[in-house]
Design a protein around this motif. Sequence first.
Motif, mmCIF file in Angstrom:
data_model
loop_
_atom_site.group_PDB
_atom_site.id
_atom_site.type_symbol
_atom_site.label_atom_id
_atom_site.label_comp_id
_atom_site.label_asym_id
_atom_site.label_seq_id
_atom_site.Cartn_x
_atom_site.Cartn_y
_atom_site.Cartn_z
ATOM 1 N N LEU A 3 0.860 -1.182 0.000
ATOM 2 C CA LEU A 3 0.000 0.000 0.000
ATOM 3 C C LEU A 3 0.892 1.227 0.000
ATOM 4 O O LEU A 3 1.690 1.423 0.914
ATOM 5 C CB LEU A 3 -0.892 -0.017 1.246
ATOM 6 N N GLU A 4 0.771 2.043 -1.045
ATOM 7 C CA GLU A 4 1.604 3.229 -1.166
ATOM 8 C C GLU A 4 0.758 4.492 -1.061
ATOM 9 O O GLU A 4 -0.346 4.552 -1.612
ATOM 10 C CB GLU A 4 2.353 3.227 -2.506
ATOM 11 N N LEU A 5 1.277 5.474 -0.375
ATOM 12 C CA LEU A 5 0.576 6.741 -0.199
ATOM 13 C C LEU A 5 0.477 7.465 -1.531
ATOM 14 O O LEU A 5 1.470 7.655 -2.224
ATOM 15 C CB LEU A 5 1.324 7.605 0.822
ATOM 16 N N ASP A 6 -0.735 7.846 -1.889
ATOM 17 C CA ASP A 6 -0.973 8.560 -3.150
ATOM 18 C C ASP A 6 -0.721 10.050 -2.896
ATOM 19 O O ASP A 6 -1.638 10.847 -2.752
ATOM 20 C CB ASP A 6 -2.415 8.311 -3.599
ATOM 21 N N VAL A 16 -5.112 12.841 1.732
ATOM 22 C CA VAL A 16 -4.256 11.966 0.939
ATOM 23 C C VAL A 16 -4.434 10.518 1.391
ATOM 24 O O VAL A 16 -4.571 9.603 0.574
ATOM 25 C CB VAL A 16 -2.773 12.389 1.063
ATOM 26 N N VAL A 17 -4.454 10.307 2.703
ATOM 27 C CA VAL A 17 -4.666 8.953 3.247
ATOM 28 C C VAL A 17 -6.053 8.449 2.868
ATOM 29 O O VAL A 17 -6.227 7.284 2.481
ATOM 30 C CB VAL A 17 -4.487 8.948 4.785
ATOM 31 N N LYS A 19 -7.916 9.257 0.224
ATOM 32 C CA LYS A 19 -7.952 8.887 -1.196
ATOM 33 C C LYS A 19 -7.201 7.581 -1.445
ATOM 34 O O LYS A 19 -7.621 6.752 -2.256
ATOM 35 C CB LYS A 19 -7.352 10.019 -2.043
ATOM 36 N N THR A 20 -6.099 7.378 -0.742
ATOM 37 C CA THR A 20 -5.317 6.151 -0.893
ATOM 38 C C THR A 20 -6.109 4.941 -0.420
ATOM 39 O O THR A 20 -6.154 3.904 -1.109
ATOM 40 C CB THR A 20 -4.002 6.259 -0.101
ATOM 41 N N LYS A 23 -9.191 4.220 -2.754
ATOM 42 C CA LYS A 23 -8.788 3.528 -3.980
ATOM 43 C C LYS A 23 -8.498 2.052 -3.698
ATOM 44 O O LYS A 23 -8.862 1.170 -4.479
ATOM 45 C CB LYS A 23 -7.561 4.203 -4.577
ATOM 46 N N ALA A 24 -7.849 1.782 -2.566
ATOM 47 C CA ALA A 24 -7.515 0.402 -2.204
ATOM 48 C C ALA A 24 -8.773 -0.429 -1.965
ATOM 49 O O ALA A 24 -8.846 -1.599 -2.352
ATOM 50 C CB ALA A 24 -6.629 0.387 -0.959
ATOM 51 N N LEU A 45 1.906 3.152 5.375
ATOM 52 C CA LEU A 45 1.923 4.423 4.651
ATOM 53 C C LEU A 45 2.993 5.389 5.146
ATOM 54 O O LEU A 45 3.229 6.423 4.522
ATOM 55 C CB LEU A 45 0.547 5.091 4.746
#
Length: 223
Positions: A3-6, A16-17, A19-20, A23-24, A45
């Motif tokens: 899991l990567e921070l967008d 940001v968290v 949205k990440t 999406k996941a 993250l």
Amino acid sequence: MKLELDANEYLPLRDVVFKTLRKAIIKGKFQPGERLMEEKIASMLGVSRTPVREAIRMLELEGLVIMIPRKGAEVADITIEDLRDALELRRALEVLSVGLACERIDDAGKKELIAVGVEFKEAINSKLVPAIVDKDEEFHDVIFRASGNKKLITTSMNLREQVYRYRYEYVKNFSYHDKLIKEHDEITRAILSGDREKAEEVMRLHIQNQEETVIKSLRESES
């Protein structure tokens, strides 16, 4: 799971968290019923638990997460009731937008509609589900913009993330891709010719087919 921070320097960290994680969830990295452990997600993250906790609250408001007493946050199930609620509203908005687009679309909008139709077919041929979903969404966004109704466009944007999850479930079934292309082509032809009645008819059927297909998939997964 990776899991990567967008990352986005213009947004607060909690957004940001959010949205990440959203999406996941939508793309199935977190499965329905899976617990969202704040400490684990924060570690993955590289952030503190506070923005993760705030993001989870935001996801709860969108209906993607539910809070279980004494257990914490879990990814919400995709229920038939929620699907119908979301797609009933989407159907009404899409039918209205395509009808208005038939009357108001300009030359630039027509070119954009034709171009995104080609890009959608290319995405179908790629067999990459995220690309197909994104181009499907772009196709409908062009129609909403062509409606020229700012309130309608805003309302559709507010609904899009809730509908995205169901759209993803639909297009990952490759057996329906030919039907999707056919319906998009019919909608495009109707708009370009200004045939409002035909455009509304096909759009209504388009959303109905999505609903029926996802409901079938949900029932099969429950059995």
